[in-house]
Scaffold this active site. Structure first.
Site, PDB file in Angstrom:
ATOM      1  N   HIS A   1       0.869   5.137   1.477  1.00 36.18           N
ATOM      2  CA  HIS A   1       0.184   6.034   2.417  1.00 36.18           C
ATOM      3  C   HIS A   1       0.933   7.362   2.433  1.00 36.18           C
ATOM      4  CE1 HIS A   1      -2.342   7.202   5.764  1.00 36.18           C
ATOM      5  NE2 HIS A   1      -1.251   7.654   6.389  1.00 36.18           N
TER       6      HIS A   1
ATOM      7  N   ASN B   1       0.859  -1.197   0.000  1.00 37.13           N
ATOM      8  CA  ASN B   1       0.000   0.000   0.000  1.00 37.13           C
ATOM      9  C   ASN B   1       0.889   1.239   0.000  1.00 37.13           C
ATOM     10  OD1 ASN B   1      -2.418   1.599   0.394  1.00 37.13           O
ATOM     11  ND2 ASN B   1      -1.813   1.837   2.545  1.00 37.13           N
TER      12      ASN B   1
ATOM     13  N   SER C   1       4.968   6.745   2.196  1.00 35.24           N
ATOM     14  CA  SER C   1       5.558   5.441   2.514  1.00 35.24           C
ATOM     15  C   SER C   1       4.864   4.365   1.700  1.00 35.24           C
ATOM     16  CB  SER C   1       5.327   5.094   4.002  1.00 35.24           C
ATOM     17  OG  SER C   1       5.727   6.140   4.862  1.00 35.24           O
TER      18      SER C   1
ATOM     19  N   GLY D   1      -3.024  -4.553  10.930  1.00 36.71           N
ATOM     20  CA  GLY D   1      -3.296  -3.209  11.464  1.00 36.71           C
ATOM     21  C   GLY D   1      -3.269  -2.171  10.346  1.00 36.71           C
TER      22      GLY D   1
ATOM     23  N   ASP E   1      -2.323   0.702   8.110  1.00 39.02           N
ATOM     24  CA  ASP E   1      -1.098   1.488   7.857  1.00 39.02           C
ATOM     25  C   ASP E   1       0.043   1.064   8.788  1.00 39.02           C
ATOM     26  OD1 ASP E   1      -2.531   2.923   5.926  1.00 39.02           O
ATOM     27  OD2 ASP E   1      -3.188   4.414   7.378  1.00 39.02           O
TER      28      ASP E   1
HETATM   29  C1  GRF Z   1      -2.937   8.867  -2.450  1.00 42.52           C
HETATM   30  O1  GRF Z   1      -2.488  10.011  -1.764  1.00 42.52           O
HETATM   31  C2  GRF Z   1      -2.560   7.621  -1.696  1.00 42.52           C
HETATM   32  O2  GRF Z   1      -1.330   7.720  -1.053  1.00 42.52           O
HETATM   33  C3  GRF Z   1      -3.661   7.527  -0.674  1.00 42.52           C
HETATM   34  O3  GRF Z   1      -4.821   7.926  -1.356  1.00 42.52           O
HETATM   35  C4  GRF Z   1      -4.458   8.788  -2.434  1.00 42.52           C
HETATM   36  C5  GRF Z   1      -4.994   8.146  -3.673  1.00 42.52           C
HETATM   37  O4  GRF Z   1      -4.783   8.955  -4.805  1.00 42.52           O
HETATM   38  N1  GRF Z   1      -3.712   6.201  -0.114  1.00 42.52           N
HETATM   39  P1  GRF Z   1      -4.840   8.321  -6.245  1.00 42.52           P
HETATM   40  O5  GRF Z   1      -6.210   7.648  -6.373  1.00 42.52           O
HETATM   41  O6  GRF Z   1      -3.716   7.346  -6.366  1.00 42.52           O
HETATM   42  O7  GRF Z   1      -4.721   9.485  -7.184  1.00 42.52           O
END
Ligand code: GRF
Length: 195
Positions: free
Chosen positions: A111, A109, A138, A145, A147
């Protein structure tokens, strides 16, 4: 070179998804994007994926009697694409134990914070409220859990005078689009494995 097959989970815009799709066009990139799944049929990212010739699917959890049944169908969809790695890219659902256990170690993922700082919603505002002078993003393994899984890579961005959540998010997103393809490259090539 055998390329790892990657499924991406989105809920919206899909700009990180698009960064992964673009990176995977390089002949020496060790992964190919084979399918994009959204829990929202209206997610703009679905049309972007389709325009690149990538299989797409969308299912609303509300159509299922239980979260587990919805997540079983998500897993079946990903398996129908013969996916090796699952990338979350703005997928706005917390997943249950069965789904996580099934894909553990093969699921990452992005974040927009320097984890473990500012987990969950509104991380840019959390950073501003904390008076931070730097922020970032990150890529991490997804574990039970939210993130919380082990971090693979991070990138920093400065917080500038006058920033609000929107300007900070825009600066961070540019860093995200560089970071995510590099982290997926490391996992798909075997340079790193889940701890
Ligand atoms: C991004 O900032 C990602 O890190 C977060 O949600 C946002 C999604 O944006 N989890 P996108 O759909 O990739 O433009």
């Amino acid at each position: 070179m055998s390329r790892k097959r990657v499924g991406i989970l989105i809920s919206g815009r899909g700009s990180n998804m698009q960064a992964l799709i673009e990176a995977a066009k390089a002949p020496d990139y060790p992964a190919e994007i084979v399918g994009v799944f959204s829990n929202r049929a209206a997610a703009p990212g679905l049309a972007i994926a389709a325009s690149h010739g990538i299989a797409t699917a969308s299912l609303a959890q509300s159509k299922f009697p239980s979260r587990d049944m919805f997540e079983d169908v998500m897993t079946q969809t990903l398996e129908s694409w013969d996916v090796d790695i699952v990338c979350f890219a703005g997928f706005m659902r917390i997943l249950g134990n069965d789904f996580i256990d099934h894909w553990l170690g093969r699921m990452i993922n992005i974040h927009p914070s320097l984890l473990p700082l500012y987990k969950g919603l509104h991380p840019h505002q959390q950073a501003l409220d904390a008076g931070a002078v730097e922020h970032g993003c990150s890529v991490h393994f997804v574990t039970h859990g939210m993130d919380e899984g082990p971090v693979i890579l991070q990138a920093k961005v400065p917080i500038l005078p006058g920033d609000d959540a929107e300007t900070l998010a825009a600066r961070t997103l540019i860093a995200e689009h560089r970071l995510y393809p590099e982290a997926l490259r490391m996992l798909a090539s075997g340079e790193i494995t889940a701890p």
